[in-house]
Write a protein that holds these residues in place. Structure first.
Motif, PDB file in Angstrom:
ATOM      1  N   GLU A 343       9.530  34.428   3.274  1.00  0.00           N
ATOM      2  CA  GLU A 343      10.443  33.901   4.288  1.00  0.00           C
ATOM      3  C   GLU A 343      10.238  32.399   4.492  1.00  0.00           C
ATOM      4  OE1 GLU A 343       9.945  38.169   4.655  1.00  0.00           O
ATOM      5  OE2 GLU A 343       8.500  36.533   4.624  1.00  0.00           O
ATOM      6  N   ASN A 347      12.964  29.405   3.610  1.00  0.00           N
ATOM      7  CA  ASN A 347      13.361  28.392   4.594  1.00  0.00           C
ATOM      8  C   ASN A 347      13.165  26.984   4.051  1.00  0.00           C
ATOM      9  OD1 ASN A 347      14.269  30.066   6.609  1.00  0.00           O
ATOM     10  ND2 ASN A 347      12.337  30.112   7.727  1.00  0.00           N
ATOM     11  N   ASP A 359      16.722  27.109  10.696  1.00  0.00           N
ATOM     12  CA  ASP A 359      16.692  28.273  11.562  1.00  0.00           C
ATOM     13  C   ASP A 359      16.632  27.832  13.023  1.00  0.00           C
ATOM     14  OD1 ASP A 359      16.888  30.228   9.729  1.00  0.00           O
ATOM     15  OD2 ASP A 359      14.778  30.834   9.758  1.00  0.00           O
ATOM     16  N   ARG A 361      14.917  27.614  16.280  1.00  0.00           N
ATOM     17  CA  ARG A 361      13.526  27.715  16.718  1.00  0.00           C
ATOM     18  C   ARG A 361      13.488  27.324  18.194  1.00  0.00           C
ATOM     19  NH1 ARG A 361      13.312  25.102  11.624  1.00  0.00           N
ATOM     20  NH2 ARG A 361      12.166  26.287  10.024  1.00  0.00           N
TER      21      ARG A 361
END
Length: 377
Positions: A343, A347, A359, A361
Protein backbone atom coordinates in the motif's frame (compact mmCIF):
# COMPACT_ATOMS: atom_id res chain seq x y z
CA UNK A 1 19.54 -5.39 -24.24
CA UNK A 2 23.25 -6.20 -24.36
CA UNK A 3 24.58 -9.12 -22.31
CA UNK A 4 28.22 -8.53 -23.28
CA UNK A 5 30.79 -6.67 -21.16
CA UNK A 6 32.77 -3.80 -22.61
CA UNK A 7 36.57 -4.34 -22.75
CA UNK A 8 36.96 -2.37 -19.52
CA UNK A 9 34.26 -4.46 -17.86
CA UNK A 10 35.91 -7.66 -19.07
CA UNK A 11 39.15 -6.60 -17.39
CA UNK A 12 37.37 -5.65 -14.18
CA UNK A 13 35.44 -8.94 -14.09
CA UNK A 14 38.65 -10.94 -14.60
CA UNK A 15 40.39 -9.07 -11.80
CA UNK A 16 37.45 -9.60 -9.44
CA UNK A 17 37.20 -13.28 -10.35
CA UNK A 18 40.90 -13.87 -9.69
CA UNK A 19 40.79 -12.18 -6.32
CA UNK A 20 37.65 -14.03 -5.20
CA UNK A 21 39.12 -17.36 -6.32
CA UNK A 22 42.24 -16.73 -4.26
CA UNK A 23 40.62 -15.29 -1.13
CA UNK A 24 37.01 -16.45 -0.67
CA UNK A 25 36.24 -18.75 2.31
CA UNK A 26 35.65 -21.83 0.13
CA UNK A 27 35.03 -24.06 3.15
CA UNK A 28 31.61 -22.42 3.55
CA UNK A 29 30.62 -22.26 -0.14
CA UNK A 30 28.43 -25.37 -0.21
CA UNK A 31 26.42 -24.25 2.82
CA UNK A 32 26.05 -20.72 1.49
CA UNK A 33 24.76 -21.99 -1.84
CA UNK A 34 22.07 -23.97 -0.03
CA UNK A 35 21.07 -21.08 2.21
CA UNK A 36 18.12 -18.90 1.35
CA UNK A 37 16.11 -15.96 2.60
CA UNK A 38 15.45 -16.49 6.28
CA UNK A 39 17.96 -19.31 6.67
CA UNK A 40 21.55 -18.27 6.17
CA UNK A 41 23.48 -20.36 8.69
CA UNK A 42 26.76 -22.20 9.01
CA UNK A 43 26.89 -25.54 10.80
CA UNK A 44 30.31 -25.30 12.42
CA UNK A 45 30.98 -21.57 12.51
CA UNK A 46 29.52 -18.31 13.76
CA UNK A 47 28.19 -16.67 10.60
CA UNK A 48 28.63 -13.16 12.00
CA UNK A 49 32.33 -13.79 12.65
CA UNK A 50 32.78 -15.34 9.20
CA UNK A 51 30.94 -12.45 7.56
CA UNK A 52 33.01 -9.81 9.36
CA UNK A 53 36.25 -11.58 8.45
CA UNK A 54 35.24 -11.76 4.77
CA UNK A 55 34.12 -8.13 4.71
CA UNK A 56 37.39 -7.00 6.33
CA UNK A 57 39.43 -8.96 3.82
CA UNK A 58 37.49 -7.33 0.99
CA UNK A 59 37.98 -3.90 2.52
CA UNK A 60 41.73 -4.36 2.92
CA UNK A 61 41.98 -5.25 -0.77
CA UNK A 62 39.69 -2.45 -1.97
CA UNK A 63 36.60 -4.53 -2.71
CA UNK A 64 34.23 -3.26 0.00
CA UNK A 65 31.37 -0.85 -0.79
CA UNK A 66 32.75 -0.45 -4.29
CA UNK A 67 30.59 2.58 -5.20
CA UNK A 68 31.55 4.56 -2.08
CA UNK A 69 34.29 7.21 -2.33
CA UNK A 70 37.76 5.93 -1.46
CA UNK A 71 38.12 8.33 1.46
CA UNK A 72 35.10 6.68 3.11
CA UNK A 73 36.29 3.11 2.67
CA UNK A 74 35.06 2.40 -0.86
CA UNK A 75 36.65 2.05 -4.26
CA UNK A 76 35.01 4.83 -6.26
CA UNK A 77 33.80 2.21 -8.73
CA UNK A 78 31.04 2.66 -11.29
CA UNK A 79 27.53 1.21 -10.81
CA UNK A 80 28.13 -1.49 -13.44
CA UNK A 81 31.37 -2.53 -11.72
CA UNK A 82 29.37 -2.96 -8.53
CA UNK A 83 26.93 -5.22 -10.40
CA UNK A 84 29.78 -7.26 -11.90
CA UNK A 85 31.32 -7.73 -8.45
CA UNK A 86 28.01 -9.00 -7.06
CA UNK A 87 27.72 -11.45 -9.95
CA UNK A 88 31.22 -12.78 -9.40
CA UNK A 89 30.97 -12.91 -5.60
CA UNK A 90 28.01 -15.26 -5.98
CA UNK A 91 27.14 -17.30 -2.88
CA UNK A 92 29.73 -15.46 -0.79
CA UNK A 93 27.63 -12.34 -1.20
CA UNK A 94 25.16 -13.87 1.25
CA UNK A 95 27.69 -13.09 3.97
CA UNK A 96 26.92 -9.42 3.36
CA UNK A 97 23.34 -9.75 4.64
CA UNK A 98 24.11 -8.34 8.10
CA UNK A 99 25.76 -5.29 6.54
CA UNK A 100 22.98 -4.36 4.11
CA UNK A 101 21.33 -1.85 6.46
CA UNK A 102 24.59 -0.11 7.26
CA UNK A 103 25.94 -0.15 3.72
CA UNK A 104 22.67 0.48 1.90
CA UNK A 105 20.80 2.80 4.26
CA UNK A 106 22.79 4.24 7.17
CA UNK A 107 25.95 4.89 5.16
CA UNK A 108 24.23 6.97 2.44
CA UNK A 109 22.39 8.95 5.13
CA UNK A 110 25.66 9.68 6.94
CA UNK A 111 27.26 10.74 3.65
CA UNK A 112 24.42 13.16 3.01
CA UNK A 113 24.11 14.74 6.46
CA UNK A 114 27.10 14.01 8.74
CA UNK A 115 30.07 16.35 9.04
CA UNK A 116 33.21 15.59 7.08
CA UNK A 117 35.16 14.58 10.18
CA UNK A 118 32.37 12.24 11.23
CA UNK A 119 32.18 10.66 7.78
CA UNK A 120 35.89 9.93 7.77
CA UNK A 121 35.67 8.50 11.28
CA UNK A 122 32.57 6.33 11.04
CA UNK A 123 32.22 5.28 7.40
CA UNK A 124 35.47 3.31 6.81
CA UNK A 125 34.84 0.88 9.73
CA UNK A 126 31.25 0.59 8.51
CA UNK A 127 32.45 -0.30 5.02
CA UNK A 128 34.93 -2.85 6.36
CA UNK A 129 32.37 -4.61 8.55
CA UNK A 130 34.27 -3.80 11.73
CA UNK A 131 31.25 -1.81 12.91
CA UNK A 132 27.65 -2.78 12.15
CA UNK A 133 24.79 -0.28 11.98
CA UNK A 134 21.02 -0.57 12.34
CA UNK A 135 18.05 1.64 11.50
CA UNK A 136 15.75 2.68 14.37
CA UNK A 137 12.50 3.86 12.76
CA UNK A 138 9.42 1.63 13.29
CA UNK A 139 7.40 1.79 16.50
CA UNK A 140 4.60 -0.33 18.01
CA UNK A 141 1.92 2.36 17.66
CA UNK A 142 2.99 3.57 14.21
CA UNK A 143 2.97 0.54 11.94
CA UNK A 144 3.97 1.64 8.44
CA UNK A 145 3.32 5.26 9.41
CA UNK A 146 6.90 6.25 10.24
CA UNK A 147 5.82 9.82 10.94
CA UNK A 148 3.51 8.51 13.68
CA UNK A 149 6.47 7.75 15.96
CA UNK A 150 6.38 8.69 19.64
CA UNK A 151 9.99 8.31 20.78
CA UNK A 152 10.83 11.71 22.27
CA UNK A 153 14.11 13.61 22.21
CA UNK A 154 14.33 16.65 24.51
CA UNK A 155 17.15 19.19 24.36
CA UNK A 156 19.18 19.68 27.54
CA UNK A 157 22.20 21.87 27.05
CA UNK A 158 24.41 20.38 24.34
CA UNK A 159 22.72 16.98 24.61
CA UNK A 160 19.40 15.35 23.79
CA UNK A 161 17.64 12.97 26.19
CA UNK A 162 15.75 10.20 24.41
CA UNK A 163 12.89 8.09 25.77
CA UNK A 164 10.69 5.66 23.86
CA UNK A 165 10.58 2.35 22.03
CA UNK A 166 11.37 1.03 18.57
CA UNK A 167 10.36 -2.34 17.14
CA UNK A 168 11.25 -4.67 14.25
CA UNK A 169 14.79 -3.30 14.27
CA UNK A 170 16.82 -5.73 12.17
CA UNK A 171 20.23 -6.64 13.58
CA UNK A 172 20.01 -4.37 16.64
CA UNK A 173 21.29 -7.21 18.85
CA UNK A 174 24.66 -7.24 17.11
CA UNK A 175 24.88 -3.61 15.95
CA UNK A 176 27.44 -1.11 17.18
CA UNK A 177 25.70 2.05 15.96
CA UNK A 178 22.30 3.08 14.68
CA UNK A 179 20.47 5.99 13.09
CA UNK A 180 17.50 7.08 15.19
CA UNK A 181 14.43 9.08 14.21
CA UNK A 182 12.77 10.92 17.11
CA UNK A 183 10.04 13.42 17.83
CA UNK A 184 11.38 16.76 19.00
CA UNK A 185 8.33 19.01 18.58
CA UNK A 186 4.95 17.41 19.40
CA UNK A 187 3.15 20.71 18.78
CA UNK A 188 3.93 20.58 15.04
CA UNK A 189 2.19 18.37 12.43
CA UNK A 190 3.62 14.89 12.64
CA UNK A 191 5.93 15.16 9.61
CA UNK A 192 7.34 18.49 10.80
CA UNK A 193 8.51 17.79 14.34
CA UNK A 194 11.03 14.99 13.76
CA UNK A 195 14.81 14.99 14.16
CA UNK A 196 17.38 12.34 13.17
CA UNK A 197 20.45 11.29 15.18
CA UNK A 198 23.07 8.58 15.14
CA UNK A 199 24.11 6.87 18.36
CA UNK A 200 26.28 4.20 19.93
CA UNK A 201 24.06 1.17 20.57
CA UNK A 202 26.04 0.49 23.76
CA UNK A 203 24.97 3.85 25.22
CA UNK A 204 23.63 3.80 28.76
CA UNK A 205 19.85 3.37 28.71
CA UNK A 206 19.63 1.42 25.44
CA UNK A 207 18.03 -2.01 25.88
CA UNK A 208 17.69 -4.51 23.02
CA UNK A 209 15.22 -7.40 23.20
CA UNK A 210 15.26 -9.93 20.31
CA UNK A 211 11.89 -11.04 18.93
CA UNK A 212 11.35 -14.76 18.26
CA UNK A 213 10.12 -15.23 14.69
CA UNK A 214 7.90 -17.93 13.20
CA UNK A 215 10.91 -19.50 11.47
CA UNK A 216 12.73 -19.92 14.79
CA UNK A 217 15.23 -17.12 14.27
CA UNK A 218 15.47 -13.72 15.96
CA UNK A 219 16.61 -11.21 13.35
CA UNK A 220 14.28 -8.44 14.57
CA UNK A 221 14.28 -6.66 17.92
CA UNK A 222 12.52 -4.33 20.27
CA UNK A 223 14.75 -1.46 21.37
CA UNK A 224 13.99 0.63 24.46
CA UNK A 225 15.43 4.07 25.25
CA UNK A 226 15.48 5.16 28.89
CA UNK A 227 17.00 8.63 29.35
CA UNK A 228 19.58 7.94 26.65
CA UNK A 229 21.95 10.89 26.20
CA UNK A 230 22.94 11.81 22.63
CA UNK A 231 25.24 14.79 21.91
CA UNK A 232 23.81 17.40 19.59
CA UNK A 233 26.94 16.87 17.46
CA UNK A 234 25.40 13.52 16.48
CA UNK A 235 22.32 15.15 14.98
CA UNK A 236 21.81 14.52 11.25
CA UNK A 237 20.20 17.44 9.50
CA UNK A 238 18.35 20.34 11.03
CA UNK A 239 16.19 20.20 14.14
CA UNK A 240 12.61 19.21 13.23
CA UNK A 241 13.66 18.41 9.65
CA UNK A 242 14.15 14.70 10.33
CA UNK A 243 11.46 13.65 7.87
CA UNK A 244 13.53 14.87 4.93
CA UNK A 245 16.58 13.09 6.34
CA UNK A 246 14.50 9.93 6.79
CA UNK A 247 13.42 10.07 3.13
CA UNK A 248 17.07 9.68 2.13
CA UNK A 249 17.26 6.54 4.26
CA UNK A 250 13.94 5.14 3.04
CA UNK A 251 14.71 5.63 -0.64
CA UNK A 252 18.02 3.83 -0.21
CA UNK A 253 16.29 1.11 1.82
CA UNK A 254 13.86 0.28 -0.96
CA UNK A 255 16.65 0.10 -3.50
CA UNK A 256 18.87 -2.06 -1.26
CA UNK A 257 16.19 -4.55 -0.22
CA UNK A 258 14.47 -4.73 -3.59
CA UNK A 259 17.72 -5.38 -5.42
CA UNK A 260 18.90 -8.12 -3.10
CA UNK A 261 15.90 -10.38 -2.50
CA UNK A 262 15.77 -13.69 -4.35
CA UNK A 263 12.49 -14.80 -5.92
CA UNK A 264 12.75 -18.30 -4.45
CA UNK A 265 11.45 -19.86 -7.67
CA UNK A 266 14.31 -22.37 -8.14
CA UNK A 267 13.78 -23.62 -4.59
CA UNK A 268 10.02 -24.01 -4.90
CA UNK A 269 10.39 -25.71 -8.29
CA UNK A 270 12.81 -28.22 -6.80
CA UNK A 271 10.52 -28.70 -3.81
CA UNK A 272 7.51 -29.46 -6.03
CA UNK A 273 9.60 -31.76 -8.23
CA UNK A 274 10.45 -33.94 -5.23
CA UNK A 275 7.21 -33.70 -3.25
CA UNK A 276 4.82 -36.65 -3.51
CA UNK A 277 1.06 -36.04 -3.51
CA UNK A 278 -0.57 -39.38 -2.78
CA UNK A 279 0.97 -41.62 -5.47
CA UNK A 280 2.32 -39.02 -7.91
CA UNK A 281 4.86 -36.19 -7.81
CA UNK A 282 3.36 -32.76 -7.19
CA UNK A 283 4.88 -31.59 -10.46
CA UNK A 284 2.49 -33.90 -12.36
CA UNK A 285 -0.56 -32.10 -10.98
CA UNK A 286 -1.91 -29.68 -13.60
CA UNK A 287 -2.82 -27.07 -10.96
CA UNK A 288 0.68 -27.17 -9.51
CA UNK A 289 2.20 -26.84 -12.98
CA UNK A 290 -0.09 -23.92 -13.76
CA UNK A 291 0.91 -22.09 -10.61
CA UNK A 292 4.60 -22.81 -11.22
CA UNK A 293 4.30 -21.55 -14.79
CA UNK A 294 2.79 -18.31 -13.50
CA UNK A 295 5.62 -17.87 -11.01
CA UNK A 296 8.21 -18.74 -13.67
CA UNK A 297 6.91 -15.97 -15.90
CA UNK A 298 7.06 -13.44 -13.05
CA UNK A 299 10.56 -14.55 -12.03
CA UNK A 300 11.72 -14.32 -15.63
CA UNK A 301 10.24 -10.84 -15.92
CA UNK A 302 12.14 -9.70 -12.83
CA UNK A 303 15.33 -11.26 -14.14
CA UNK A 304 15.22 -9.56 -17.52
CA UNK A 305 14.07 -6.27 -16.05
CA UNK A 306 17.23 -6.43 -13.96
CA UNK A 307 19.27 -7.26 -17.07
CA UNK A 308 17.83 -4.24 -18.86
CA UNK A 309 18.88 -2.07 -15.94
CA UNK A 310 22.36 -3.60 -16.05
CA UNK A 311 22.59 -2.93 -19.79
CA UNK A 312 21.57 0.67 -19.17
CA UNK A 313 24.22 0.98 -16.45
CA UNK A 314 26.83 -0.42 -18.81
CA UNK A 315 25.94 2.18 -21.43
CA UNK A 316 25.99 4.96 -18.86
CA UNK A 317 22.25 5.63 -19.21
CA UNK A 318 21.30 5.10 -15.56
CA UNK A 319 22.60 6.25 -12.20
CA UNK A 320 23.53 4.36 -9.91
CA UNK A 321 14.60 -27.86 -0.16
CA UNK A 322 11.52 -28.26 1.99
CA UNK A 323 13.42 -26.76 4.94
CA UNK A 324 14.90 -23.94 2.87
CA UNK A 325 11.55 -23.27 1.25
CA UNK A 326 9.81 -23.20 4.62
CA UNK A 327 12.34 -20.81 6.15
CA UNK A 328 12.10 -18.53 3.12
CA UNK A 329 8.30 -18.59 3.21
CA UNK A 330 8.18 -17.75 6.91
CA UNK A 331 10.67 -14.90 6.42
CA UNK A 332 8.83 -13.44 3.42
CA UNK A 333 6.20 -11.36 5.34
CA UNK A 334 9.00 -9.40 7.01
CA UNK A 335 10.47 -8.52 3.61
CA UNK A 336 7.08 -7.36 2.37
CA UNK A 337 6.86 -4.89 5.26
CA UNK A 338 10.42 -3.72 5.95
CA UNK A 339 10.98 -2.00 2.61
CA UNK A 340 7.50 -0.47 2.59
CA UNK A 341 4.17 -2.31 2.36
CA UNK A 342 2.40 -2.77 -0.97
CA UNK A 343 0.00 0.00 0.00
CA UNK A 344 2.84 2.38 0.86
CA UNK A 345 4.65 1.62 -2.41
CA UNK A 346 1.47 2.12 -4.47
CA UNK A 347 0.92 5.50 -2.81
CA UNK A 348 4.51 6.53 -3.55
CA UNK A 349 4.20 5.50 -7.21
CA UNK A 350 0.81 7.19 -7.54
CA UNK A 351 1.80 10.48 -5.92
CA UNK A 352 5.48 10.91 -6.79
CA UNK A 353 5.73 9.14 -10.14
CA UNK A 354 2.28 9.54 -11.69
CA UNK A 355 1.44 12.85 -10.01
CA UNK A 356 -1.98 11.68 -8.81
CA UNK A 357 -3.77 13.39 -5.91
CA UNK A 358 -2.63 12.17 -2.51
CA UNK A 359 -4.71 10.07 -0.15
CA UNK A 360 -6.86 11.94 2.34
CA UNK A 361 -4.83 12.17 5.56
CA UNK A 362 -6.92 13.79 8.24
CA UNK A 363 -3.96 14.05 10.62
CA UNK A 364 -1.42 15.42 8.15
CA UNK A 365 -1.47 19.07 9.24
CA UNK A 366 -2.63 18.53 12.82
CA UNK A 367 -0.14 19.19 15.66
CA UNK A 368 1.11 15.79 16.75
CA UNK A 369 0.05 16.20 20.38
CA UNK A 370 -3.53 16.86 19.26
CA UNK A 371 -3.91 13.63 17.29
CA UNK A 372 -6.32 11.34 19.20
CA UNK A 373 -4.89 8.05 20.42
CA UNK A 374 -6.50 4.95 21.82
CA UNK A 375 -7.59 5.39 25.40
CA UNK A 376 -6.94 9.11 25.33
CA UNK A 377 -9.53 11.44 26.78
Amino acid sequence: MNFDDTPQEVAFRAEARRWIAANAPRQYEAELRKSSLGRTRLKDANILEVAKAWQKKKADAGWACLHWPKEYGGRGASPIERVIWQQEEGAFGKLSAMFIIGHGMCGPTMMAYAGEEQKRKYLPPLASGEKIWCQLFSEPAGGSDVAGLRTRAEKRGDDWIVNGQKIWTSGAHYSDYGILLTRTDPTSPKHKGLTMFFLDMKSKGVEVRPIKQANGQSEFNEVYFNDVKIPDAQRLGEINDGWNVALTTLMNERMSIGAGVATGFPEIFEFCSNLMLEDTPAIDDRNVRSKLANWAVKASGLKYTSFRAISALSRGEQAELAGRFQAMLLRAPGTRVEGGTDEIMRNIIAERVLGLPGDIRVDKDVPFNQIPTKGRT
